[in-house]
Enzyme design. Sequence first.
Site, PDB file in Angstrom:
ATOM      1  N   ARG A 172     -11.616   0.628  13.785  1.00 34.56           N
ATOM      2  CA  ARG A 172     -11.580   1.345  12.516  1.00 34.56           C
ATOM      3  C   ARG A 172     -12.655   0.795  11.592  1.00 34.56           C
ATOM      4  NH1 ARG A 172      -5.671   2.406   9.995  1.00 34.56           N
ATOM      5  NH2 ARG A 172      -5.841   0.249   9.319  1.00 34.56           N
ATOM      6  N   LYS A 218       0.842  -1.202   0.000  1.00 33.27           N
ATOM      7  CA  LYS A 218       0.000   0.000   0.000  1.00 33.27           C
ATOM      8  C   LYS A 218       0.876   1.251   0.000  1.00 33.27           C
ATOM      9  CE  LYS A 218      -0.331  -0.075   5.057  1.00 33.27           C
ATOM     10  NZ  LYS A 218      -1.148  -0.572   6.175  1.00 33.27           N
ATOM     11  N   TYR A 243      16.254  31.915   6.204  1.00 38.25           N
ATOM     12  CA  TYR A 243      15.107  32.674   6.694  1.00 38.25           C
ATOM     13  C   TYR A 243      15.173  32.885   8.198  1.00 38.25           C
ATOM     14  CZ  TYR A 243      12.822  31.996   2.189  1.00 38.25           C
ATOM     15  OH  TYR A 243      12.517  32.006   0.857  1.00 38.25           O
TER      16      TYR A 243
END
Length: 393
Positions: A133, A35, A262
């Site tokens: 789930r 997956k 930055y």
Amino acid sequence: MAVIWIDIDLDAVAHNYQEVTRIIQSQARCMAVVKADAYGLGAVEVARTLAAEGCEAFAVTTVEEGLNLRRHGLEGLILVLGPTLPQQWRKAIEGGLQLSLADRQSISRLDELCRQEGLKAAVHLKLETGMGRTGMRPEELPEVAELLLNASHLEVAGVYTHFARAAQRDHSYTRGQYEKFRDGVAALERYGIKSQWKHVCNSAAFLDYPEYHHDFVRIGTLLIGHMPGPGFGRQLTLKDPWAAKAKVLYAHRVPKGTYVGYQSIYKTKTETTLAVIGAGYADGFGVVPHFVPQGLWDLLKIFVKNTAALFGVTLGTEKIKVHGQTVPVAGKIGMQLTVLDLGQLESLPGDEVEIPLRRTLANPRLLRQYWRQGRIYAKRTLTEEGVLEVQAE
Ligand SMILES: *Cc1c(COP(=O)(O)O)cnc(C)c1O
């Protein structure tokens, strides 16, 4: 020419598969979980490699992932683990995918669709045992069995469940889940539903509970070269197939006290060499999943890490390898550019550095180079149309 890419060693993937099958119980087989693009490595190449090693079963989360494997010629069993929508079923079955059924309504709906289309579907029943789930709860099982006995176009290929805490080594919770699973299977059998296969183990449970291997173990993490958590895996040695690399694009010598990047959060402490690489958070570099502390110990870890960062010390992740040595990132990671502080190391534009890049967070757009026996065997990039291409060389 790419300035950032990922080298993937398919020999290492094959090695990991052999390690898993070396310690698997004799009646069981490995179902490779590929997956999320095989956890970022590339589902097609990983699945092909495993198939060549003898792997005959694969699992994915979505119908699209399964169909993509079929489009690339993968044979064998492909199980879709995630819940699916009725609109996806016909394509899935025509593509020879096996579907997970996790609720009662889907049984009659899928059977009805198969009757209309003249199809037969092999399904795996997902039992809810503590993951919370998806899955059928114990009290639903009598009705589930009745629906299945009337579903002449469905074949129950498997019954399975998924553990919530196997990687945390919470043995009593995992054993409790297993007992619920075992009781569910027994109940289904009493009502006349017998499945061909049972499977419960992910990587962590595979290592900890050989007695739970059953017909298949569903393995993802171990195949891509990771242990499921600390303290696992004395039984096998894994190889890491993954190396993310970037090129130095620019290097310059700067005096002590130079601000970098930055917000000027970094200031050089001595005269040093700064090198700029073509990697940034748009590539997934420096991106970490949101971490929710589970108790005081986790909170303490976050505190220590953040305090260290305040004083310019990065713990763990953002360490870069240049010519075999480890150097820190200087200042904030940019969108596509990052500055490294090389100290007294020499580096020239074009030099390769190795960067830590989380597999599942690496941008899929990045070039992946697949290696076998010391040679690049295939490459993958996103094309203009956004389609993934795999070209064997
Ligand atoms: C992801 C997944 C696995 C594989 O888990 P690993 O720990 O990566 O081996 C197994 N089963 C299910 C249902 C999954 O979703």
